[in-house]
Design a protein around this motif. Structure first.
Motif, short mmCIF file in Angstrom:
data_model
loop_
_atom_site.label_atom_id
_atom_site.label_comp_id
_atom_site.label_asym_id
_atom_site.label_seq_id
_atom_site.Cartn_x
_atom_site.Cartn_y
_atom_site.Cartn_z
N ASP A 3 -7.32 5.69 -5.59
CA ASP A 3 -8.17 4.50 -5.60
C ASP A 3 -7.51 3.31 -6.29
O ASP A 3 -8.19 2.35 -6.65
N ARG A 4 -6.19 3.35 -6.47
CA ARG A 4 -5.48 2.21 -7.04
C ARG A 4 -5.21 1.17 -5.96
O ARG A 4 -5.15 1.50 -4.78
N ILE A 5 -5.02 -0.06 -6.38
CA ILE A 5 -4.86 -1.19 -5.47
C ILE A 5 -3.39 -1.57 -5.36
O ILE A 5 -2.67 -1.67 -6.36
N PHE A 6 -2.95 -1.82 -4.14
CA PHE A 6 -1.57 -2.25 -3.88
C PHE A 6 -1.43 -3.72 -4.26
O PHE A 6 -2.16 -4.59 -3.78
N ALA A 36 9.00 -8.41 -2.38
CA ALA A 36 10.10 -8.32 -3.33
C ALA A 36 9.88 -7.24 -4.39
O ALA A 36 10.84 -6.73 -4.97
N TRP A 37 8.62 -6.94 -4.68
CA TRP A 37 8.25 -5.93 -5.69
C TRP A 37 6.86 -5.45 -5.38
O TRP A 37 6.04 -6.20 -4.83
N HIS A 38 6.55 -4.19 -5.71
CA HIS A 38 5.20 -3.68 -5.45
C HIS A 38 4.85 -2.56 -6.40
O HIS A 38 5.73 -1.92 -7.01
N ALA A 39 3.54 -2.32 -6.55
CA ALA A 39 3.03 -1.20 -7.33
C ALA A 39 1.57 -0.98 -6.96
O ALA A 39 0.90 -1.90 -6.49
N VAL A 99 4.19 1.61 6.94
CA VAL A 99 3.64 2.90 7.32
C VAL A 99 3.12 2.80 8.75
O VAL A 99 2.96 1.71 9.30
N SER A 100 2.85 3.95 9.35
CA SER A 100 2.26 3.98 10.68
C SER A 100 1.10 4.96 10.68
O SER A 100 1.01 5.83 9.81
N GLY A 101 0.22 4.80 11.65
CA GLY A 101 -0.91 5.70 11.76
C GLY A 101 -2.04 5.42 10.80
O GLY A 101 -2.87 6.30 10.54
N ARG A 104 -7.43 2.59 3.39
CA ARG A 104 -6.94 3.66 2.53
C ARG A 104 -5.57 4.09 3.01
O ARG A 104 -5.35 4.30 4.20
N VAL A 105 -4.63 4.22 2.07
CA VAL A 105 -3.26 4.65 2.37
C VAL A 105 -3.05 6.01 1.71
O VAL A 105 -3.10 6.11 0.48
N ASP A 106 -2.83 7.04 2.51
CA ASP A 106 -2.77 8.40 1.98
C ASP A 106 -1.36 8.93 1.74
O ASP A 106 -1.18 10.10 1.43
N GLY A 107 -0.37 8.10 1.90
CA GLY A 107 0.99 8.56 1.69
C GLY A 107 1.85 7.48 1.06
O GLY A 107 1.35 6.44 0.66
N PRO A 108 3.16 7.73 0.96
CA PRO A 108 4.06 6.72 0.37
C PRO A 108 4.15 5.48 1.25
O PRO A 108 3.96 5.54 2.46
N VAL A 109 4.42 4.35 0.61
CA VAL A 109 4.60 3.10 1.33
C VAL A 109 6.07 2.68 1.26
O VAL A 109 6.78 3.02 0.31
#
Length: 202
Positions: free
Chosen positions: A75-78, A165-168, A121-123, A152-157
């Motif tokens: 439930d964390r935000i990108f 340039a940067w993400h978390a 990501v795909s799918g 919702r993203v259920d895997g690695p990005v």
């Protein structure tokens, strides 16, 4: 608000498990998407024409955007920092992925396409549409109709290095701290504040 660091210090990262893309090009070439053709709309969000994206920005023509809040399985935000090549708000931080609606494209189509492209990501499931508002620039004409989504993203990005340039992924509490410390894009900030009010009213 303090100016954002060129790249967040490792000690300040909300989640040490998420690492910035050290090899991501941040100053390679000119602005992105200048020639992309987009729909131009009126005050009521009816399409009245098309224009290259760069010209639409230069002339202050009203257009459409999709904002997608991406959450992981915790439930964390990108959150990410835009590259310096972005046509608007370069090098600032953003709570949303997304982008401008292309000519002949729907908000929903844009939301899914942009989320998959920017997150790498795909799918993904179709992002859930939440609400729409007209963002008006403080010192400019036009603005853009903005539809806000969540996915919702259920895997690695694997974010696009040309865009990110940067993400978390951060908790909502961590995000509130970063909103006070870093410089975020103004339209994304307004969308996030509207989202908080929208949730509180439901």
């Amino acid at each position: 608000m303090n100016q954002p660091p060129a790249r967040p210090d490792p000690a300040e990262r909300p989640d040490p498990a998420e690492r910035p893309d050290a090899g991501a090009p941040d100053d390679d070439g000119g602005p992105l998407s200048v020639h992309e053709v987009i729909d131009i709309v009126d005050e009521d969000d009816h399409v009245v024409g098309t224009s290259p994206r760069g010209e639409a920005y230069a002339r202050g023509l009203r257009h459409r955007c999709a904002f997608i809040l991406a959450r992981d399985d915790r439930d964390r935000i990108f959150v990410h920092r835009r590259t310096s090549r972005k046509l608007v708000f370069p090098s600032l931080y953003d709570v949303f992925v997304g982008g401008v609606v292309g000519a002949g494209e729907s908000y929903d189509e844009t939301a899914l396409r942009e989320a998959e492209e920017e997150l790498g990501v795909s799918g993904l499931p179709q992002p859930t549409r939440l609400f729409k508002f007209l963002y008006r620039q403080e010192n400019g004409p036009g603005g853009w109709w903005s539809t806000v989504y969540e996915v919702r993203v259920d895997g690695p990005v694997r974010p696009q290095p040309e865009e990110v340039a940067w993400h978390a992924f951060v908790t909502e509490e961590e995000l509130e701290t970063r909103l006070r410390e870093w410089e975020f894009v103004p339209d994304g900030l307004e969308a996030y504040r509207r989202l908080a009010r929208w949730r509180a009213e439901r």
